[in-house]
Design a protein around this motif. Structure first.
Motif, PDB file in Angstrom:
ATOM      1  N   GLU A 112       0.513  -1.095   0.164  1.00 41.61           N
ATOM      2  CA  GLU A 112      -0.023   0.286  -0.017  1.00 41.61           C
ATOM      3  C   GLU A 112       0.796   1.431   0.220  1.00 41.61           C
ATOM      4  OE1 GLU A 112      -3.205   2.209   3.204  1.00 41.61           O
ATOM      5  OE2 GLU A 112      -3.171   0.378   2.849  1.00 41.61           O
ATOM      6  N   THR A 113       1.783   0.981   0.561  1.00 41.78           N
ATOM      7  CA  THR A 113       2.719   2.854   1.127  1.00 41.78           C
ATOM      8  C   THR A 113       3.648   3.025  -0.397  1.00 41.78           C
ATOM      9  OG1 THR A 113       2.765   2.009   3.434  1.00 41.78           O
ATOM     10  CG2 THR A 113       4.671   3.257   2.347  1.00 41.78           C
ATOM     11  N   GLN A 118       4.156   5.275  -5.350  1.00 36.86           N
ATOM     12  CA  GLN A 118       4.179   5.940  -7.067  1.00 36.86           C
ATOM     13  C   GLN A 118       3.386   6.482  -7.314  1.00 36.86           C
ATOM     14  OE1 GLN A 118       3.402   1.535  -8.692  1.00 36.86           O
ATOM     15  NE2 GLN A 118       3.187   2.383 -10.499  1.00 36.86           N
ATOM     16  N   GLY A 119       2.548   6.967  -6.897  1.00 31.79           N
ATOM     17  CA  GLY A 119       1.822   7.661  -7.430  1.00 31.79           C
ATOM     18  C   GLY A 119       2.292   9.124  -6.798  1.00 31.79           C
ATOM     19  N   PHE A 120       3.013   9.983  -5.944  1.00 29.72           N
ATOM     20  CA  PHE A 120       3.663  11.333  -6.199  1.00 29.72           C
ATOM     21  C   PHE A 120       4.642  11.010  -6.902  1.00 29.72           C
ATOM     22  CE2 PHE A 120       2.524  10.755  -1.576  1.00 29.72           C
ATOM     23  CZ  PHE A 120       1.728  12.146  -1.393  1.00 29.72           C
ATOM     24  N   GLU A 121       5.175  10.084  -7.377  1.00 28.96           N
ATOM     25  CA  GLU A 121       6.102   9.485  -8.397  1.00 28.96           C
ATOM     26  C   GLU A 121       6.116  10.126  -9.865  1.00 28.96           C
ATOM     27  OE1 GLU A 121       8.297   5.551  -7.814  1.00 28.96           O
ATOM     28  OE2 GLU A 121       9.350   6.679  -6.395  1.00 28.96           O
ATOM     29  N   GLU A 122       4.734   9.609  -9.696  1.00 30.54           N
ATOM     30  CA  GLU A 122       4.101   9.559 -11.197  1.00 30.54           C
ATOM     31  C   GLU A 122       3.582  11.525 -11.936  1.00 30.54           C
ATOM     32  OE1 GLU A 122       0.749   7.091 -11.487  1.00 30.54           O
ATOM     33  OE2 GLU A 122       2.548   5.025 -11.919  1.00 30.54           O
ATOM     34  N   SER A 153      11.772   9.575  -9.374  1.00 22.65           N
ATOM     35  CA  SER A 153      11.515   9.601  -8.120  1.00 22.65           C
ATOM     36  C   SER A 153      11.558   9.507  -6.805  1.00 22.65           C
ATOM     37  CB  SER A 153      12.798   7.280  -8.811  1.00 22.65           C
ATOM     38  OG  SER A 153      14.009   8.551  -7.624  1.00 22.65           O
ATOM     39  N   THR A 154      11.000   8.507  -5.554  1.00 20.18           N
ATOM     40  CA  THR A 154      11.253   8.683  -4.046  1.00 20.18           C
ATOM     41  C   THR A 154      12.818   8.611  -4.050  1.00 20.18           C
ATOM     42  OG1 THR A 154       9.159   7.510  -3.606  1.00 20.18           O
ATOM     43  CG2 THR A 154      10.585   8.354  -2.295  1.00 20.18           C
ATOM     44  N   GLU A 155      13.634   8.170  -4.222  1.00 26.14           N
ATOM     45  CA  GLU A 155      14.985   8.395  -4.207  1.00 26.14           C
ATOM     46  C   GLU A 155      15.615   9.639  -4.291  1.00 26.14           C
ATOM     47  OE1 GLU A 155      19.102   6.260  -4.782  1.00 26.14           O
ATOM     48  OE2 GLU A 155      17.743   5.254  -5.350  1.00 26.14           O
ATOM     49  N   LYS A 156      15.323  10.260  -5.964  1.00 27.56           N
ATOM     50  CA  LYS A 156      15.564  11.477  -6.235  1.00 27.56           C
ATOM     51  C   LYS A 156      15.277  12.488  -5.426  1.00 27.56           C
ATOM     52  CE  LYS A 156      17.963  10.352 -10.482  1.00 27.56           C
ATOM     53  NZ  LYS A 156      17.732   9.993 -12.728  1.00 27.56           N
ATOM     54  N   PHE A 157      13.270  12.756  -5.038  1.00 29.46           N
ATOM     55  CA  PHE A 157      13.167  13.784  -4.693  1.00 29.46           C
ATOM     56  C   PHE A 157      13.290  13.961  -2.975  1.00 29.46           C
ATOM     57  CE2 PHE A 157       9.816  14.425  -1.367  1.00 29.46           C
ATOM     58  CZ  PHE A 157       9.608  14.997  -0.971  1.00 29.46           C
ATOM     59  N   GLU A 167       3.715  14.144   2.872  1.00 31.43           N
ATOM     60  CA  GLU A 167       3.549  12.940   2.677  1.00 31.43           C
ATOM     61  C   GLU A 167       3.985  12.400   2.546  1.00 31.43           C
ATOM     62  OE1 GLU A 167      -1.124  10.764   1.717  1.00 31.43           O
ATOM     63  OE2 GLU A 167      -0.476  13.029   1.255  1.00 31.43           O
ATOM     64  N   TRP A 168       4.887  12.796   1.094  1.00 28.35           N
ATOM     65  CA  TRP A 168       5.751  11.683   0.286  1.00 28.35           C
ATOM     66  C   TRP A 168       6.779  11.666   1.155  1.00 28.35           C
ATOM     67  CZ3 TRP A 168       7.300  13.243  -5.293  1.00 28.35           C
ATOM     68  CH2 TRP A 168       8.220  12.527  -5.785  1.00 28.35           C
ATOM     69  N   MET A 169       7.370  12.307   1.582  1.00 25.51           N
ATOM     70  CA  MET A 169       8.803  12.234   2.559  1.00 25.51           C
ATOM     71  C   MET A 169       7.987  11.168   4.028  1.00 25.51           C
ATOM     72  SD  MET A 169      10.187  15.700   3.939  1.00 25.51           S
ATOM     73  CE  MET A 169      11.505  14.872   4.901  1.00 25.51           C
ATOM     74  N   GLY A 170       6.676  11.373   4.474  1.00 27.82           N
ATOM     75  CA  GLY A 170       6.114  10.685   5.958  1.00 27.82           C
ATOM     76  C   GLY A 170       6.120   9.120   4.796  1.00 27.82           C
TER      77      GLY A 170
END
Length: 79
Positions: A17-18, A23-27, A32-36, A55-58
């Motif tokens: 789920e997480t 993936q929603g934020f990445e799109e 990517s989350t890593e780059k973010f 929220e993305w960080m959380g």
């Protein structure tokens, strides 16, 4: 009493789920989350009052914690 296998499945479901949320934020932001996280932590992104970024960080933090917990429970089960 909750069995370890049941708890592992609960954690696995939470991980999936997480990952979907990430993936929603990445799109949405095309990164990517890593780059973010790297850009955020090195002040390469302007942190406006953007609830998505918080929220993305959380969610990224939660994924790390869930994966560690899953691994920990797997190791206990193997012993």
């Amino acid at each position: 009493m909750v069995k370890k296998t049941d708890r592992l499945q609960e954690i696995k479901n939470s991980i999936l789920e997480t990952q979907q949320k990430l993936q929603g934020f990445e799109e949405k932001y095309k990164i990517s989350t890593e780059k973010f996280l790297n850009r955020f932590e090195t002040d390469q992104l302007e942190h406006q009052l953007n609830m998505d970024f918080d929220e993305w960080m959380g969610e990224a933090w939660m994924l790390d914690k869930l994966q560690n917990k899953y691994k920990e429970l797997q190791e206990i089960e193997l012993c």
